[in-house]
Design a protein around this motif. Structure first.
Motif, mmCIF file in Angstrom:
data_model
loop_
_atom_site.group_PDB
_atom_site.id
_atom_site.type_symbol
_atom_site.label_atom_id
_atom_site.label_comp_id
_atom_site.label_asym_id
_atom_site.label_seq_id
_atom_site.Cartn_x
_atom_site.Cartn_y
_atom_site.Cartn_z
ATOM 1 N N ALA A 60 0.869 -1.189 0.000
ATOM 2 C CA ALA A 60 0.000 0.000 0.000
ATOM 3 C C ALA A 60 0.898 1.228 0.000
ATOM 4 N N ARG A 88 0.958 5.602 0.257
ATOM 5 C CA ARG A 88 0.272 6.867 0.555
ATOM 6 C C ARG A 88 1.317 7.986 0.511
ATOM 7 N N GLU A 110 -10.143 3.656 10.673
ATOM 8 C CA GLU A 110 -10.071 2.586 9.663
ATOM 9 C C GLU A 110 -8.934 2.803 8.678
ATOM 10 N N GLY A 111 -7.974 3.623 9.037
ATOM 11 C CA GLY A 111 -6.912 3.943 8.070
ATOM 12 C C GLY A 111 -5.916 2.799 7.923
ATOM 13 N N GLU A 112 -5.735 2.351 6.717
ATOM 14 C CA GLU A 112 -4.863 1.200 6.488
ATOM 15 C C GLU A 112 -3.397 1.542 6.785
ATOM 16 N N TYR A 148 -1.124 1.882 10.891
ATOM 17 C CA TYR A 148 0.151 1.174 11.044
ATOM 18 C C TYR A 148 1.247 2.156 11.480
#
Ligand SMILES: Cc1cc2nc3c(=O)[nH]c(=O)nc-3n(C[C@H](O)[C@H](O)[C@H](O)COP(=O)(O)OP(=O)(O)OC[C@H]3O[C@@H](n4cnc5c(N)ncnc54)[C@H](O)[C@@H]3O)c2cc1C
Lengths: 250, 199
Positions: A58, A60, A82-84, A88
């Motif tokens: 992923a 960003r 809910e942030g992927e 983290y």
């Protein structure tokens, strides 16, 4: 598919977490060691890539929060529900762990320390990050260009870099800082909570006649509102630079 | 594969349609713009194609509305990493707009109200792959998404789909546009992950 490296190509580098600071209960500053980092201008960002054991990855974008110090770069990440990636980076990511990043990216939303125009910075929530890089670079470069920052947050506890901003507002000559609180105000604050509007921008920004460079950063709705206000007040749209971080929020 | 980030699992991934590399799916419609949203009065709106010999072909808003339109349903991919699938638009195909335009140009430089520009090969605007779009999801296109009309070139990263489009200049050479001059890729194919110069 191998491809010869061309000059200026942005390749992925490995960064390791050297240090982390909690800015607010939900935002964390990451200081990364990135060997070979080429340096950057305030306002630019990096792309961060996380890869899981099974090969899933992923990416960003995150703004650079401070001028580079050799191979050290700083990011500040707001944890979004809910942030992927943000969950983290703010929760799991530990000292010594690697991430991949590439950059610096972006040649428009930047302030150059050689600039001579007055500067207006308007931040909503995590939108302070690239603007803080500008404030820090101004000081590091010994620039005397007058800066005004309008910083909108939900509550006093949501202010990033709070101590440093207080200190700089006192010590960095020519830097003014105004806070706007949208949900809860500090004790003894002269206004109830309010959203940023024409009055705040007009009172705490610069008159358009001074042709300031304006930088607006934050959630999309916030940036739309502030950019519209600046244009309505008579600022030249070409001097209003914007960076939109995401769909929702403060 | 990149180096593994310890402890990163990512969100559960139900098997779904394949996305271009580095992209993630969103249901929102995020916005990427370099500055304020320009407001364009309809009675003064026009769209102009200028050929390499400086011939101009003009359409007013009324002219544009009088042309046959398509309603493409397409996937869109933004360089800031989000992708949105199955978006439905209404607009006039560039094939229609180009049908009376006589040109030998290879490249197009797209101009917008507000000063934005972007470049791409002319062939990418043809053969049913590009539109001047004025409705999104059954509604007039909102200004922050490029209304009254934007270019729609969904097979390239979405910055090529210039918002607030006002014209296209046909050229023999590939003149970099706004983001392209700031380090973004001249072509921008999401499936080849051409985000930045040199990708
Ligand atoms: C140029 C640029 C610079 C950026 N700089 C920073 C930075 O310095 N610090 C920082 O914290 N973020 C920054 N962002 C936002 C960042 O890239 C991510 O979008 C953000 O961290 C969310 O990613 P995620 O994987 O945690 O959430 P996702 O899993 O992608 O999304 C989870 C949910 O959160 C919502 N969401 C996504 N982004 C946001 C947001 N920004 N605010 C509120 N809700 C959101 C989504 O709609 C979704 O519902 C920047 C974005 C851009 C384009």
């Amino acid at each position: 598919m191998a491809r010869a490296a061309v000059p200026g190509r942005l390749s992925w580098r490995v960064g390791r977490l050297a240090e982390a600071r909690q800015e607010t209960p939900t935002a964390r500053t990451l200081v990364l060691d990135v060997p070979g980092w080429p340096g950057h201008l305030p306002g630019q960002h990096v792309d961060v890539r996380l890869t899981a054991e099974d090969g899933y990855s992923a990416q960003r974008s995150y703004s650079l929060a401070a001028p580079a110090e050799g191979g050290r770069v700083e990011l500040t990440v707001q944890s979004v529900p809910e942030g992927e990636v943000s969950a983290y980076l703010t929760g799991v990511y530990s000292t010594g762990d690697p991430v991949e990043l590439r950059g610096p990216v972006g040649g428009w939303f930047v302030w150059r320390p050689a600039g001579t125009q007055p500067v207006l910075l308007v931040a909503g929530g995590s939108g302070i990050v690239p603007l803080m890089a500008m404030i820090r670079s101004r000081r590091a470069a010994g620039s005397r260009v007058p800066f005004r920052l309008i910083y909108s947050v939900r509550t006093p506890g949501d202010v990033y870099y709070a101590d440093e901003l207080r200190r700089r507002a006192r010590d960095d000559a020519g830097l003014d800082v105004t806070f706007v609180y949208t949900r809860a105000v500090p004790e003894g604050w002269p206004h109830p909570p309010r959203r940023i509007g024409v009055t705040v921008v007009n009172t705490n920004g610069w008159p358009p006649a001074l042709t300031p460079d304006c930088y607006v950063c934050g959630p999309t709705g916030f940036v739309e509102t502030v950019a519209d206000i600046l244009v309505a007040l008579g600022h030249d749209p070409r001097r209003v630079r914007t960076e939109r971080f995401g769909p929702t929020g403060g | 594969m990149g180096i593994v980030t310890p402890g990163f699992r990512g969100r559960p991934r139900p098997s779904g349609p394949e996305l271009p590399p580095g992209q993630y799916l969103t249901e929102d419609f995020p916005v990427l713009s370099a500055g304020p949203t320009p407001r364009v009065p309809m009675d003064r709106w026009e769209f102009v194609i200028t050929t390499e010999t400086s011939r101009e072909h003009r359409w007013s808003w009324t002219d544009l509305m009088a042309l046959p339109s398509d309603t493409p349903t397409v996937d869109i991919h933004c360089v800031t990493k989000w992708s949105k699938l199955g978006t439905t638009w209404q607009g006039v195909s560039l094939d229609t707009l180009m049908s009376d335009v006589d040109t030998a140009a290879d490249y197009a430089l797209v101009h917008s109200y507000g000063g934005y520009t972007t470049n791409l090969p002319l062939s990418d605007l043809l053969d049913g792959r590009a539109w001047v779009a004025y409705r999104f999801d059954g509604d007039d296109l909102h200004p922050e998404h490029g209304g009254p009309a934007r270019l729609l070139v969904p097979h390239l990263y979405f910055w090529k789909s210039a918002k607030w489009v006002r014209g296209i200049q046909l050229r023999f050479d590939d003149e970099p546009g706004f983001w392209e001059s700031a380090g973004y890729h001249d072509y921008g194919d999401p499936w080849r992950e051409q985000r930045y110069q040199g990708d």
